[in-house]
Design a protein around this motif. Structure first.
Motif, PDB file in Angstrom:
ATOM      1  N   LYS B 130       5.711 -16.382  -9.033  1.00  0.00           N
ATOM      2  CA  LYS B 130       4.909 -14.987  -9.425  1.00  0.00           C
ATOM      3  C   LYS B 130       4.493 -13.881  -8.481  1.00  0.00           C
ATOM      4  O   LYS B 130       3.944 -12.876  -8.542  1.00  0.00           O
ATOM      5  CB  LYS B 130       3.778 -15.176 -10.440  1.00  0.00           C
ATOM      6  CG  LYS B 130       3.920 -15.893 -11.724  1.00  0.00           C
ATOM      7  CD  LYS B 130       2.675 -15.946 -12.465  1.00  0.00           C
ATOM      8  CE  LYS B 130       2.728 -16.465 -13.874  1.00  0.00           C
ATOM      9  NZ  LYS B 130       2.952 -15.581 -14.821  1.00  0.00           N
ATOM     10  N   GLY B 131       4.808 -14.550  -7.121  1.00  0.00           N
ATOM     11  CA  GLY B 131       4.595 -13.594  -6.093  1.00  0.00           C
ATOM     12  C   GLY B 131       3.224 -13.436  -5.744  1.00  0.00           C
ATOM     13  O   GLY B 131       2.936 -12.584  -5.091  1.00  0.00           O
ATOM     14  N   ASP B 152       0.156  -9.456  -1.070  1.00  0.00           N
ATOM     15  CA  ASP B 152      -0.192  -8.157  -1.288  1.00  0.00           C
ATOM     16  C   ASP B 152      -0.231  -7.992  -3.022  1.00  0.00           C
ATOM     17  O   ASP B 152      -0.908  -7.456  -3.697  1.00  0.00           O
ATOM     18  CB  ASP B 152       0.603  -7.006  -0.888  1.00  0.00           C
ATOM     19  CG  ASP B 152       0.207  -6.560   0.598  1.00  0.00           C
ATOM     20  OD1 ASP B 152      -0.718  -7.052   1.028  1.00  0.00           O
ATOM     21  OD2 ASP B 152       1.004  -5.685   1.282  1.00  0.00           O
ATOM     22  N   GLU B 153       0.607  -8.455  -3.547  1.00  0.00           N
ATOM     23  CA  GLU B 153       0.644  -8.596  -5.075  1.00  0.00           C
ATOM     24  C   GLU B 153      -0.326  -9.323  -5.832  1.00  0.00           C
ATOM     25  O   GLU B 153      -1.111  -8.758  -6.912  1.00  0.00           O
ATOM     26  CB  GLU B 153       2.023  -9.322  -5.596  1.00  0.00           C
ATOM     27  CG  GLU B 153       2.192  -9.543  -7.051  1.00  0.00           C
ATOM     28  CD  GLU B 153       2.365  -8.561  -8.021  1.00  0.00           C
ATOM     29  OE1 GLU B 153       2.620  -7.470  -7.479  1.00  0.00           O
ATOM     30  OE2 GLU B 153       2.440  -8.928  -9.108  1.00  0.00           O
ATOM     31  N   GLY B 159      -6.393  -6.008  -8.458  1.00  0.00           N
ATOM     32  CA  GLY B 159      -7.371  -4.736  -8.428  1.00  0.00           C
ATOM     33  C   GLY B 159      -8.079  -4.721  -7.214  1.00  0.00           C
ATOM     34  O   GLY B 159      -9.223  -4.261  -7.012  1.00  0.00           O
ATOM     35  N   LEU B 160      -7.791  -5.459  -6.184  1.00  0.00           N
ATOM     36  CA  LEU B 160      -8.501  -5.518  -4.907  1.00  0.00           C
ATOM     37  C   LEU B 160      -7.859  -4.725  -3.844  1.00  0.00           C
ATOM     38  O   LEU B 160      -6.611  -4.621  -3.607  1.00  0.00           O
ATOM     39  CB  LEU B 160      -8.669  -7.066  -4.366  1.00  0.00           C
ATOM     40  CG  LEU B 160      -9.209  -7.911  -5.374  1.00  0.00           C
ATOM     41  CD1 LEU B 160      -8.981  -9.509  -4.941  1.00  0.00           C
ATOM     42  CD2 LEU B 160     -10.561  -7.863  -5.768  1.00  0.00           C
ATOM     43  N   LYS B 161      -8.874  -4.291  -3.046  1.00  0.00           N
ATOM     44  CA  LYS B 161      -8.277  -3.288  -1.697  1.00  0.00           C
ATOM     45  C   LYS B 161      -7.894  -4.413  -0.847  1.00  0.00           C
ATOM     46  O   LYS B 161      -6.749  -4.089  -0.172  1.00  0.00           O
ATOM     47  CB  LYS B 161      -9.549  -2.471  -1.467  1.00  0.00           C
ATOM     48  CG  LYS B 161      -9.356  -1.604  -0.034  1.00  0.00           C
ATOM     49  CD  LYS B 161     -10.693  -0.813  -0.091  1.00  0.00           C
ATOM     50  CE  LYS B 161     -10.714  -0.324   1.557  1.00  0.00           C
ATOM     51  NZ  LYS B 161     -12.229   0.171   1.974  1.00  0.00           N
ATOM     52  N   ASP B 162      -8.737  -5.344  -0.316  1.00  0.00           N
ATOM     53  CA  ASP B 162      -8.467  -6.351   0.477  1.00  0.00           C
ATOM     54  C   ASP B 162      -9.184  -7.575   0.087  1.00  0.00           C
ATOM     55  O   ASP B 162      -9.866  -7.626  -0.688  1.00  0.00           O
ATOM     56  CB  ASP B 162      -8.758  -5.694   1.996  1.00  0.00           C
ATOM     57  CG  ASP B 162     -10.022  -5.288   2.022  1.00  0.00           C
ATOM     58  OD1 ASP B 162     -10.927  -5.796   1.707  1.00  0.00           O
ATOM     59  OD2 ASP B 162     -10.050  -4.059   2.750  1.00  0.00           O
TER      60      ASP B 162
END
Lengths: 257, 199, 199
Positions: B130-131, B152-153, B159-162
């Motif tokens: 699912k990456g 990053d996916e 919904g996270l910035k980092d």
């Protein structure tokens, strides 16, 4: 003692640690002072339930069962005896439950984190983004060689999942048919051309080469219209068998392009 | 550059980039501005969108990029236009595994299994396909086990910035609210029943 | 409905709809408004976007649908964005298209667009010119649409022996598994209940 309640719950666990946490919770036990006899008994009850249910009992459950029993029996040993054994590392009255408690607490952290991630997953669903616009119109004609690409399979996989996720946000394509400019007339003509070329019967599903709803609808309407005009004949031997479509004899193509 | 114009340019750039998003670095390049200034401006801009009741979209920070997205309150309207609201969410096993990977990366399968107490190859495979996680290296020593990390996916998906935005791990052993536990259980039971019915 | 709110909702709907756009009929349905009122409102709204210098996007009317698009004078900035060195050499559109072709080949342009939800002729051209994809046949029947597939260069580039070496794409494998298990579980539950009752 084996009832539905147990059975259902067994299936809902993510492994022996999860099951133990559930028991500790249910029995309102202090996780730092687990009564081993009680917890082992409860645990074995679940294991037996799982066996009766013939659920695929992961071996980890059995390993944990023996761990519990081992701790239980070590707890029964008088404490001072350990120091007599001299070389034993556990001279300083280590609680035999320590390692288990540590594992439970560690696992519980992530179980809790998983709950919060689930919440975030749900939240994220309330925000809709859009695909990037097609920027290639802005690209200058530079011939990149493949070496400059700098992408790998993960990028490919990531891109795919991003768009799979995005598909859910698509709106109904009310304008697709007009955009594609497929008229029923045109499609009728195409189907006739194909049937003539075949010089024999075709299977119904072969008339739907493009798996897109608007195209399929138009194709279907075209076949109906052709039937109505007696330009094709349809035959089906029995219910649900293949429908066979054939151009009616004597039908010639009006416009061949 | 005039603020109004800058705002318009950024809006058009973010619109063009869509869910690929733009980093402050990329914005700084295009706008020929120092990156810090871009960041300051973006903070102000986020508030402009948020506060304007005529705007149905706002700026989100996802996986290290700025992206335009619809505001939360709009979800009900948009849902009406969504083709199939089928939400294929992650399973409990998947979420737990992902939680361990997210907080402990880089981490081997064995180390994950130690924490979860169960075999985890299948959830790992699913998450990778699912990456959401990927191989980010190999452990030293014998076996050279695969080390997993999040992608990053993953950030985008939740919904996270980092990674610093991950929920804080419950370090001390507060008792879990038992009601919540039961709730969760019944929720997952219901889910599995629903899945069954849909077949 | 308040005008500000209406404006926000329409913005979010048009944004989510992307370049497919929405017809006044669709908007009327979601907003529970007569279509004529929607059309009147949209005419006013178009002007609002056009006149506001802080907006980089505006409402366009194309083929009977309303859609959001970047304003024309933003083109230079978007061009800079594309040419910006920090931009990956293969655009998101290209990457997505390549992924779809790789996993779903042989596939027509129409089918790719259906999956991506956006026009894809240009990314296909780009990929073909880079030698990553090529025409590998024609769809049967009418239209004889071009079928695309990946090339040997594609395999070379990603270091694959053949297509079977692509990472597994378990779109919903995990969910399938758990469904199966749940099934099995309920079956055995029923059995044991029957047994229990007989006791």
């Amino acid at each position: 003692m084996i009832n539905m309640e147990y059975s259902v719950k067994v299936e809902a666990f993510e492994g022996p640690l999860d099951l133990l946490l559930h028991l500790i919770q249910g029995l309102e036990i202090d996780i730092y002072d687990i009564p081993m006899a009680e917890i082992s008994e409860q645990y074995m009850l679940y294991i037996r339930a799982m066996k009766v249910m013939e659920l695929n009992l992961a071996s980890e459950y059995l390993v944990m069962a023996s761990t519990l029993l081992a701790i239980k029996s070590r707890m029964l040993l008088p404490k001072h005896e350990e120091s007599y054994e001299g070389s034993d590392i556990e001279m300083d009255e280590d609680d035999p439950r320590d390692e288990l408690v540590e594992r439970l607490i560690e696992y519980r952290k992530y179980k809790q984190a998983a709950i919060e991630l689930k919440q975030k997953e749900e939240d994220r669903g309330s925000f809709y983004t859009k695909p990037p616009i097609d920027l290639s119109a802005y690209e200058t004609e530079k011939q990149d060689s493949l070496e400059d690409l700098n992408i790998d399979l993960h990028d490919l996989l990531g891109a795919f999942h991003k768009l799979v996720r995005r598909k859910k946000l698509k709106k109904p394509m009310a304008t697709r048919i007009t955009r594609q400019d497929i008229s029923i007339e045109k499609r009728m003509e195409e189907i006739l051309v194909d049937l003539q070329r075949l010089k024999g019967p075709a299977l119904f599903h072969e008339l739907f080469p493009i798996a897109q709803k608007p195209h399929m609808v138009v194709s279907f309407l075209a076949v109906l219209e052709l039937m109505k005009r007696n330009e094709v004949t349809i035959q089906q031997d029995h219910n649900f068998s293949d429908i066979i479509v054939e151009a009616s004899k004597g039908v010639t193509l009006v416009a061949q392009s | 550059m005039h603020n109004h114009e800058l705002q318009a340019i950024i809006e058009s750039l973010l619109f063009a980039a869509g869910d690929e998003g733009l980093s402050s670095q990329q914005l700084a390049n295009v706008l020929s501005m120092p990156e810090e200034e871009v960041i300051t401006f973006m903070t102000a801009l986020k508030k402009v969108y948020e506060d304007d009741s005529r705007r149905g979209i706002h700026v989100m920070e996802l996986a290290g990029t700025f992206q335009l997205a619809t505001k939360r309150d709009m979800a009900d309207y948009i849902k009406q236009l969504v083709e199939s609201p089928s939400n294929s969410t992650l399973s409990q096993a998947g979420l737990e595994t992902l939680a361990v990977v997210a907080y402990k990366q880089p981490i081997t399968r064995m180390a994950i299994e130690d924490i979860r107490g169960v075999k985890t190859d299948r959830p790992l495979q699913t998450l990778a396909s699912k990456g959401l996680i990927k191989e980010i290296g190999r452990a030293e020593g014998a076996g050279r086990a695969i080390l997993y990390g999040t992608t990053d996916e993953f950030l985008d998906y939740f919904g996270l910035k980092d990674l610093s935005q991950l929920p804080v791990l419950m370090e001390d052993a507060e008792e879990l609210d038992s009601e919540e536990e039961t709730d969760l259980f019944f929720k997952s039971l219901q889910q599995s029943l629903t899945v069954n019915n849909e077949e």
